[in-house]
Design a protein around this motif. Structure first.
Motif, mmCIF file in Angstrom:
data_model
loop_
_atom_site.group_PDB
_atom_site.id
_atom_site.type_symbol
_atom_site.label_atom_id
_atom_site.label_comp_id
_atom_site.label_asym_id
_atom_site.label_seq_id
_atom_site.Cartn_x
_atom_site.Cartn_y
_atom_site.Cartn_z
ATOM 1 N N GLY A 1 0.769 -1.245 -0.114
ATOM 2 C CA GLY A 1 0.086 0.016 0.072
ATOM 3 C C GLY A 1 0.740 1.238 -0.113
ATOM 4 O O GLY A 1 0.628 2.292 -0.655
ATOM 5 N N LEU A 2 1.898 1.371 0.871
ATOM 6 C CA LEU A 2 2.807 2.545 0.806
ATOM 7 C C LEU A 2 3.407 2.679 -0.653
ATOM 8 O O LEU A 2 3.468 3.906 -0.994
ATOM 9 C CB LEU A 2 3.776 2.194 2.021
ATOM 10 C CG LEU A 2 3.344 2.397 3.345
ATOM 11 C CD1 LEU A 2 4.368 2.109 4.551
ATOM 12 C CD2 LEU A 2 2.809 3.994 3.525
ATOM 13 N N PHE A 3 3.889 1.646 -0.880
ATOM 14 C CA PHE A 3 4.490 1.893 -2.356
ATOM 15 C C PHE A 3 3.590 2.118 -3.601
ATOM 16 O O PHE A 3 3.869 2.837 -4.407
ATOM 17 C CB PHE A 3 5.309 0.567 -2.736
ATOM 18 C CG PHE A 3 6.710 0.544 -2.267
ATOM 19 C CD1 PHE A 3 7.931 0.968 -2.602
ATOM 20 C CD2 PHE A 3 7.064 -0.315 -0.869
ATOM 21 C CE1 PHE A 3 9.177 1.158 -2.191
ATOM 22 C CE2 PHE A 3 8.351 -0.284 -0.258
ATOM 23 C CZ PHE A 3 9.293 0.191 -0.942
ATOM 24 N N ALA A 4 2.488 1.678 -3.593
ATOM 25 C CA ALA A 4 1.345 1.994 -4.255
ATOM 26 C C ALA A 4 0.807 3.265 -4.285
ATOM 27 O O ALA A 4 0.952 4.139 -5.198
ATOM 28 C CB ALA A 4 0.301 1.324 -4.280
ATOM 29 N N LEU A 5 0.934 3.969 -2.985
ATOM 30 C CA LEU A 5 0.638 5.427 -2.996
ATOM 31 C C LEU A 5 1.868 6.194 -3.518
ATOM 32 O O LEU A 5 1.859 7.296 -4.024
ATOM 33 C CB LEU A 5 0.301 5.885 -1.338
ATOM 34 C CG LEU A 5 -0.993 5.309 -0.847
ATOM 35 C CD1 LEU A 5 -1.256 5.506 0.604
ATOM 36 C CD2 LEU A 5 -1.871 6.145 -1.606
ATOM 37 N N VAL A 6 3.236 5.826 -3.055
ATOM 38 C CA VAL A 6 4.261 6.281 -3.694
ATOM 39 C C VAL A 6 4.185 6.608 -5.235
ATOM 40 O O VAL A 6 4.609 7.488 -5.968
ATOM 41 C CB VAL A 6 5.551 5.970 -2.961
ATOM 42 C CG1 VAL A 6 6.655 6.419 -3.597
ATOM 43 C CG2 VAL A 6 5.740 6.166 -1.583
ATOM 44 N N GLY A 7 4.032 5.315 -5.773
ATOM 45 C CA GLY A 7 3.958 5.280 -7.285
ATOM 46 C C GLY A 7 2.779 6.173 -7.888
ATOM 47 O O GLY A 7 3.268 6.679 -8.866
ATOM 48 N N ALA A 8 1.863 6.050 -7.244
ATOM 49 C CA ALA A 8 0.729 7.083 -7.698
ATOM 50 C C ALA A 8 1.255 8.591 -7.593
ATOM 51 O O ALA A 8 0.922 9.474 -8.606
ATOM 52 C CB ALA A 8 -0.504 7.006 -6.928
ATOM 53 N N THR A 9 1.960 9.024 -6.628
ATOM 54 C CA THR A 9 2.233 10.335 -6.231
ATOM 55 C C THR A 9 3.510 10.569 -7.158
ATOM 56 O O THR A 9 3.487 11.622 -8.008
ATOM 57 C CB THR A 9 2.998 10.544 -4.959
ATOM 58 O OG1 THR A 9 1.726 10.120 -3.920
ATOM 59 C CG2 THR A 9 3.362 11.847 -4.728
#
Length: 168
Positions: free
Chosen positions: A99-107
């Motif tokens: 989840g954290l990496f997905a948010l960083v990827g979207a950002t």
């Protein structure tokens, strides 16, 4: 004397068949990059065919697939070189890390869309490129998908290898 010890089978070990859970999983970067390109590109291409949206069909192969592949490559290289050295990535729950990496990827995708549209606005003031408007959706979504795929699969490979070494 036993026949198997007298004449050993020359093909032993050559044609071994491993069961699904017997071997350790490895993280192969080129496969992850191909999956990160193909998965969103195929889905967006199907969506473009169903809705008869030529922009989505073209975006599937370019901005959506290309951004996913690029981000998967960058993230995969980082995870291979530095990810194992960060204890919180391996120690935290799987879904939290993904989840954290997905948010960083979207950002990162939002930042890339902002930079791309801003640079093109400066270089081409009339903004005649149709795909520039799509990057605000394509880049963050592609970043989210690629980060999720790569982190999920990397984490599975790392925890599988770590737990199999611990059992020995």
């Amino acid at each position: 004397m036993n026949k198997t010890t007298e004449y050993p089978n020359q093909t032993d070990g050559v044609y071994e068949i491993k069961s699904a859970g017997s071997g350790t999983k490895t993280f192969v970067l080129w496969r992850e990059v191909v999956m990160a390109y193909a998965s969103p590109a195929i889905m967006a291409g199907i969506g473009g065919l169903v809705t008869a949206d030529k922009g989505l069909q073209l975006g599937a192969l370019t901005t959506i697939g290309g951004t996913s592949a690029f981000l998967a490559l960058m993230l995969g290289l980082w995870l291979r070189s530095r990810g194992g050295h960060k204890g919180w990535i391996i120690g935290a729950p799987h879904l939290v890390v993904v989840g954290l990496f997905a948010l960083v990827g979207a950002t990162f995708g939002l930042f890339a869309a902002w930079a791309t549209s801003g640079l093109l606005e400066i270089m081409i003031p009339s903004n005649h490129l149709a795909w520039v408007g799509r990057v605000w959706i394509d880049f963050p979504l592609s970043g989210f998908i690629a980060s999720t795929i790569v982190t999920w699969r990397w984490r599975l490979a790392v925890t599988t290898n770590f737990s199999s070494k611990r059992r020995r």
